[in-house]
Each structure stands twice: as C-alpha cells, then as structure tokens.
Design an enzyme around this catalytic site. Sequence first.
Site, PDB file in Angstrom:
ATOM      1  N   LYS A 158      23.549  -7.035   1.172  1.00  0.00           N
ATOM      2  CA  LYS A 158      23.986  -5.753   1.203  1.00  0.00           C
ATOM      3  C   LYS A 158      23.999  -5.190   2.568  1.00  0.00           C
ATOM      4  CE  LYS A 158      22.220  -1.281  -1.496  1.00  0.00           C
ATOM      5  NZ  LYS A 158      21.145  -0.806  -1.628  1.00  0.00           N
TER       6      LYS A 158
HETATM    7  C1  E4P Z   1      21.454   1.392  -4.178  1.00  0.00           C
HETATM    8  O1  E4P Z   1      22.076   0.434  -4.013  1.00  0.00           O
HETATM    9  C2  E4P Z   1      21.079   2.495  -3.189  1.00  0.00           C
HETATM   10  O2  E4P Z   1      20.577   2.174  -2.104  1.00  0.00           O
HETATM   11  C3  E4P Z   1      20.140   3.473  -3.975  1.00  0.00           C
HETATM   12  O3  E4P Z   1      21.080   3.893  -5.395  1.00  0.00           O
HETATM   13  C4  E4P Z   1      20.167   4.965  -3.235  1.00  0.00           C
HETATM   14  O4  E4P Z   1      19.658   5.780  -4.202  1.00  0.00           O
HETATM   15  P1  E4P Z   1      18.886   7.235  -3.635  1.00  0.00           P
HETATM   16  O5  E4P Z   1      20.081   7.966  -3.021  1.00  0.00           O
HETATM   17  O6  E4P Z   1      18.406   7.818  -4.956  1.00  0.00           O
HETATM   18  O7  E4P Z   1      17.903   6.930  -2.454  1.00  0.00           O
END
Ligand code: E4P
Length: 218
Positions: free
Chosen positions: A87
């Site tokens: 990622k």
């Molecule tokens: C997942 O890939 C993301 O990092 C996550 O959904 C972010 O979520 P948030 O905006 O609730 O922190």
Amino acid sequence: MRFFIDTANLEQIKEAQELGVLDGVTTNPSLMAKEGIKGDAAINEHYKKICDIVDGDVSAEVFGTEYDDMIRQGEELAALHPQITIKLPCTKDGIRAVKYFSEKGVKTNCTLVFTVGQALLAAKAGATYVSPFVGRLDDISSNGVALIKEIVDVFNYYGYQTQVLAASIRHTQHIIDCMKAGADVATCPLKAILGLLNHPLTDKGVEIFVADAKKMEG
Ligand code: E4P
C-alpha cells in the site's frame, strides 16, 4: 462487490472470516498502531498472522514518504507472504513506487486518493487497487460516493484494469452506496459489515418462527 475488512485487529478479522464473506484485509499505520504493535519484527509477524486467517489480499502500508524508503519497505513486506499487497500513498514518490512494484508483478494499493486525477495516475502506473477515501471526503462536506462513481466510469471508459477499492467506509449505508456506484471492493469496519444484517422484520420473523416451532415440540 468484494468485501475487505479495514482493521488490524485479529479477533475482528477472524469474526469476519468465520462469517464466510471476507475477501481480504486492509491496514494502515493508524490501524496497526491501535493494536499496540511495536518494532519491525512484531509488525512483520502481525501481517503473517493476518495472512494465515484470510485467503485474499492483505494490504500492508509502507511508512516511508521517500521513494527509496518505499521500495526498501515494500520489498521487505512483499517477501513476507504472497497475499501481501503493498500500500503506497498517492504522492509523486508513491506513484513511482507503484510503477516499480507493478512492473515486478507485486500487487499494489494506491491509497489516500481524493480526486479522479489521482486515481488516473495510479491506474496509469499499474496499481492493482486504487483507494478513494469516501468518509474523509464526506467529513469535509464533499461527496465520497460521487468520487467512487466518477472513477468507476473513467476506468470503464478507458478499460483500466485497476480495481476501485472504496476506503474510509464509516457506516453500512456507505457500503450500499459504494456498491451502487460500481466499486469493485469496499473495505469496511466489522460493525458496518454486520450492519448489513440488521432488519427489525428479520428479528421479528425469527422470533415468531421460534415461538411456532416450540408449539410443535413432542
Ligand atoms: C484503508 O485502506 C484506509 O486506510 C482506511 O479505510 C481509512 O479509514 P479512515 O478514514 O476511517 O481512517
């Protein structure tokens, strides 16, 4: 639409896996830190434990912001398990790193995407997934689901293979809306997934059937 769970919590991942509907996991540094994991060895061990629970892709985010650090960390993470997806943030260095890993056949998830232009760059770099953040856009009076639809339409029009992974899902209605917008995947907190089950008529119906079944006991 596939379901990923958006957590690094092993119990929640197990619970979603046992439900039989889980296709993968996404994590980020905030979710990992919440589990109290400290140090490279513990982090790597945790990712391996997640991969042992689920069958699908597990997104592991690099912590570095410079290209060289992203490559070094990404290589290390990719070597942990074949299910690991690297990622990377949708920055200049991140896009370069997406290109590097996609050319090596390593799956990538380009994260922190807030515009169709960012999604386009991620797709052109060969990202496996692009992660538009629905909830964080809604938080600033923007329309997260509309962005999902816009990206889906552009990718379909040009035939990009990059999958749209709706992220920053905050509640059950977000899942439904992202599904209708054509997202390939939604990564969701367990509570939002379980919320899909909620209906008072289902609960009432079960109650009635249980009561009537009792009448037939010999
Ligand atoms: C997942 O890939 C993301 O990092 C996550 O959904 C972010 O979520 P948030 O905006 O609730 O922190």
